[in-house]
Write a protein that holds these residues in place. Sequence first.
Motif, PDB file in Angstrom:
ATOM      1  N   LYS A 136      50.960 -21.048  44.852  1.00  0.00           N
ATOM      2  CA  LYS A 136      50.502 -20.160  45.424  1.00  0.00           C
ATOM      3  C   LYS A 136      49.502 -21.107  46.940  1.00  0.00           C
ATOM      4  CE  LYS A 136      53.241 -16.003  46.686  1.00  0.00           C
ATOM      5  NZ  LYS A 136      53.271 -14.158  45.951  1.00  0.00           N
ATOM      6  N   GLU A 137      48.411 -20.395  46.387  1.00  0.00           N
ATOM      7  CA  GLU A 137      47.421 -20.598  46.964  1.00  0.00           C
ATOM      8  C   GLU A 137      47.041 -22.421  47.279  1.00  0.00           C
ATOM      9  OE1 GLU A 137      45.358 -18.398  47.746  1.00  0.00           O
ATOM     10  OE2 GLU A 137      43.612 -20.082  47.812  1.00  0.00           O
ATOM     11  N   ALA A 138      47.752 -23.224  46.119  1.00  0.00           N
ATOM     12  CA  ALA A 138      47.516 -24.658  46.937  1.00  0.00           C
ATOM     13  C   ALA A 138      48.353 -24.794  48.193  1.00  0.00           C
ATOM     14  CB  ALA A 138      48.380 -25.660  46.114  1.00  0.00           C
TER      15      ALA A 138
ATOM     16  N   GLU B   2      50.800 -18.055  41.386  1.00  0.00           N
ATOM     17  CA  GLU B   2      49.467 -17.706  42.518  1.00  0.00           C
ATOM     18  C   GLU B   2      48.602 -18.960  42.796  1.00  0.00           C
ATOM     19  OE1 GLU B   2      47.429 -14.196  42.672  1.00  0.00           O
ATOM     20  OE2 GLU B   2      50.126 -14.118  42.779  1.00  0.00           O
ATOM     21  N   ALA B   3      48.363 -20.055  41.599  1.00  0.00           N
ATOM     22  CA  ALA B   3      48.091 -20.949  41.557  1.00  0.00           C
ATOM     23  C   ALA B   3      48.147 -21.744  42.917  1.00  0.00           C
ATOM     24  CB  ALA B   3      47.981 -22.121  40.802  1.00  0.00           C
TER      25      ALA B   3
ATOM     26  N   ARG C 234      49.035 -23.088  50.573  1.00  0.00           N
ATOM     27  CA  ARG C 234      48.658 -21.493  51.287  1.00  0.00           C
ATOM     28  C   ARG C 234      47.088 -23.363  51.571  1.00  0.00           C
ATOM     29  NH1 ARG C 234      44.122 -19.556  53.316  1.00  0.00           N
ATOM     30  NH2 ARG C 234      43.354 -19.571  51.083  1.00  0.00           N
ATOM     31  N   LEU C 235      47.257 -23.478  51.566  1.00  0.00           N
ATOM     32  CA  LEU C 235      45.786 -24.545  50.995  1.00  0.00           C
ATOM     33  C   LEU C 235      45.897 -26.211  52.880  1.00  0.00           C
ATOM     34  CD1 LEU C 235      43.339 -24.256  48.539  1.00  0.00           C
ATOM     35  CD2 LEU C 235      43.001 -23.577  50.548  1.00  0.00           C
TER      36      LEU C 235
ATOM     37  N   GLN D  12      46.990 -25.064  55.195  1.00  0.00           N
ATOM     38  CA  GLN D  12      46.008 -25.027  56.567  1.00  0.00           C
ATOM     39  C   GLN D  12      45.119 -25.962  56.509  1.00  0.00           C
ATOM     40  OE1 GLN D  12      43.147 -22.173  54.120  1.00  0.00           O
ATOM     41  NE2 GLN D  12      42.275 -21.480  55.776  1.00  0.00           N
TER      42      GLN D  12
END
Lengths: 872, 348
Positions: A482-484, A479-480, A486-487, A490
């Motif tokens: 993925k989030e990274a 998840e982390a 995504r960020l 972005q």
Amino acid sequence: MTAKPITTELIATSAQHARKIFPIAGGVHPPQNKSQSLQRPLVSARLPEKVILPLAQHIGAPAKPLVAVGERVLTGQLVAEAKGFVSANIHASISGTVESIEELPIPHPSGLTGPCIIIHSDGKDEKAAQDECENYMELGREELIEKIRSAGLIGMGGAGFPTSVKLAGQAPIEHLIINGTECEPYITADDILMRNYPYEIIHGVELLAHLLGNPKDIVIGLEENKPEALAALRDAAMGTNIQVVSFPCQYPSGGEKQLIQRLTGKEVPSGKLPIHVGAVVQNIGTTYSAYRAVRYGEPLIKRITTIVGDALEHSGNIEARIGTPVSDLLDQFGFKAKKSSQLIMGGPMMGFVIPNADVPVLKTTNCIIAPSKKEMPPVTPAQACIRCGMCAEACPAQLLPQQLYWYARSDDHEKLLTHNLFDCIECGACSYVCPSHIPLVQYYRAAKGAIRTEREEKAKSDRSRKRFEFKQERIAKAEAEKEAKRLARQKAAQEAKKKLEEQKAQSGSSEATPTKPAAPKVEDERARLERTLASAQTRLESAKNKHQEAVAENSDRVEQLAAKVKQAETRVEDAKSKLAALKTAPANTSADNSQVSAPTSSSTDADNPVEKAIAKAMAKQSMSPYEKVKSSVESLTNRLEKAQQKHAQAVSDSGDNIDALALGVEKLKEKLDAAQQELKELAPDEPSKEAAQKEELDPAQAAIEKAKAKALAKQSMSPYEKAQSSVESLTNRLEKAQQKHAQAVSDGSENVDALALGVEKLKEKLNAAQQELKELAPKEPAKEADQKEELDPAQAAIERAKAKAAANAQLTPKEKLANQIESLKTRIGKAQIKYDTAVEENSDNQEALSLGLNKLKQKLEATEKELAELEE
Amino acid sequence: MSFISQSSPHAHATNSTQKVMLTVAAATTPGFIALVYFFGVGVIINLALAIIFSLALEALVLYLRKRPIKFYLSDCSALVTAILLGLALPPYSPWWLIFVGCIFSIVVAKQLYGGLGFNPFNPAMIGYVVLLISFPVNMTLWTAPVGFANAPSLAEAFSSVFLNAPLDGYTGATPLDAFKQSQGETVAEIYQNESIFSDAVIAGAGWEWVNLGFLLGGLFLLWRKIFSWHAPVAMLVTLTVCSFLFYNGGSDSGAPVLTHLLSGATMLGAFFIITDPVSSAVSQKGRLIFGACIGLLVFMIRHFGNYPDAIAFAVLLMNFAAPFIDYYTLPRSYGHNKSRRATEKVDV
């Protein structure tokens, strides 16, 4: 039986057998009941009609059957082999046919069934070949142990631990203790064995001592109620270093740990094996069988069993084949079933009740008791524990049975462990003495089982908890990540957007085709272009064909088709040139793709304003506030110069925008002053201020400045230029609006109508602006410049437009129109390529592109019409 | 055919709880005879009433608890409790006093806690202490050990027991009362002034024989291995040592060693009360501590406290402490280097 008078003399005279006997704790003295079975000599059992051979008679893995149903087997033939290290071979105890291999009730405290091989006797007792060996002591250790292992030897005292495993150890042995204690009441099997085969036993002891590295202390221990066996063994042991000692009867001195304590004074540490105190204990029957196995190659297929009890006509010892049904043996002793309520396998203290008389005799079966109801009455109901402590006095392990009972009843496992429950050997001494007739041992067995189960469950839940935690961790990590990602995406998107904005600001106008935020890799680009080229060539081919056909048929579509061919040609040309450009400048593209923050060597194409702007914006981003201000001063200086030039030109041309230009120049001067001032202020400052300055400068101020710059640029423009830029911006906005609309349509969004309306309005505006531009055109004849779709910075465009205008001034309207048509065709070609690509990629903006393409075509048609009119 | 399935061992000693209880009851005989000999028929009436009340109450509670009455009555534990309570009460006690004592012994101290084996306190001592605190006058009204011939007649006895008629002229101080009531006098003066001592051979007329009788019964039980020697020996040794240390040769009212050992309920307590296994510590070590603490408490209450005798209080106080003692006095088991503590933390 009366003891021989020679016995006492032997004990008194033999220094060989003098040994200190150590006390053991607790113990009880139940009635011995041994005389019943000693009245008659040892007999051999009659050949049973069938034998039942359980595959698990020993501790460890059950043996693996080697025979099939219906197969004929000989006496002593291996029928099931040891499965794994701790396991034992099983041999046919009679000759005959394998009747079945099935689950049958087996003699076990659990009362469970187990897999058995059933052999039906042929009555011949035909022996399999046996491997005799006279000089066995000359064989190697491994070979001897293998002989013992293959004979299927296990501890014959009751536990049934494979003998070879016990002998295979490498630890140094100090004491070899042969257990002839036979402390349980009723049982006399070992007594009879010792009386009948003393020499074989002594040979067996020597063999075991040899296998264990000849320990210095070799002792056979007996309770003093076996004087004849003692005498016989001492007689046989004459001239050896084997001690034969007897000690007072005290149940359970025949327990392994108790016997070690009795003979050596050593205690086996809790939870450890006798080997930890350098001792190995072997049963007397095992010792005998080991000798038989090695000397005569005899597998373990028979043993001596005591058959005793008041429910029999007479009691005695019998040499029975392993697997003989108990009922078959009982018959030979006149069993009266009516007199008995139970059958016990083993002794009365630790033996277990067998479910029925059909179960077989095992390798470990030393006794079968058939008591009368009077002899062993059914259990009386338990009374309350009065904690009298008689059990504690009797306990050989020095436990507190009354407390264990208390905690077992309340399932207090912790307290059971602090009271050393697992040191209980289940000898039954506590239950024996309990005045309240509480089945104490049964409580301990149950409690041990419960604790083992709890431990297993705990281990299991620990494992699954670990698994679960690991899984959670893994998921969280994923998840982390993925989030990274995504960020990062972005951020990249924001940066690209920002660049775009900055670039727009730089260009001084809001016109721009949507640049891809991240250009595809060079390879992809090239592949795409090659595809485009290929498709364009195909189209050209087909268009040419069609055109020729039309010409041949003299169709009225000839002209149309000729235009199409032309169009296709243009497209091919365009694709070729683009491909060529890509090939010549791959480094540049890749540098751009990698989104390096620092400006690359300005190998950026001079005529690629987008890249230029991006480079500039990037350069700006990486600048300190000081640098920014400095660059802004420079740019302002530049602009001021240009503005002044323009103003001068306007003055010389006596244009109507002199005043406006003069004002622009003034304003630029003011700005320049301000910027210079700022520069001065920033210059002495340390970079520590940078961050704050940057923040201040970055979003708001930069935007203001950009807006100002834009306004300024606009002010400095001629009306024509203004109109031009507004057309460009409108075109741009229209395109975007169309894209949005197309996307909304494809997404089925609810604001499709609103977007459609916006598109309409923009179109109207664009038309108006184009109209204005047309009107303005004669004044400043630079019409086509605005038609350019490319992202030209306004200034450059103006410069070029001026140059063009100068050139155009010489052209006739016809030529102008022709030029215009040319340019339009090029644009159509380009638009077509874009559209095709979009179709190929199934992109969202297909519709918008097709719309744009159609418009261009319409324009072309209109221009061509104009030209035609002019020619007429 | 199939057989009864039961777990080992299949052999059992012929011992039973009933036999243990009856042996204990039988062992009180010498002391009981001495009591009757010196105090008369009142002792017999006491005992008879206590036994009747106790068994009846036990049966009643078992009935209320829906337990098999015959099975539980036959363990004879109520009989032993009744005998001990009856022997401890002053002879010729009114019937209701005995009844109240039995209620507290059998119903409250034993059955309400779950019956035999579950009572944390010695039932007879609970009954005794309740009576001692509630009816101190009746409980200190001992007749003088004048001998069976001179003791109250049967008629007098019955009128005292059932009609509450006072037994004037028969009552007298017990040896321990004599010491307690004669503070300030030297031992020699007490011995001279109190007839209970002047008629005595070693430690108080009559009482010395009663105690010797219980000592004899106790030795019989030890021989029969009904209990281990640890608690009684520890108690008597401690009492002896304490009384010896605090005896200054008779220059004040401190009683001599033999007076402590052979008067009051010393021997009854040492062999019949503190050896009650249910309410005492379980291990040998624990029983040594348990007995020694009782001996110490008995001496301290007798010597420094207000009560002439102290067996009941000392026993009840140590009953409280028995589980605590158990936790720290586990025996060293086979294969272990040292004994463990029941309180240690273990992972199951």
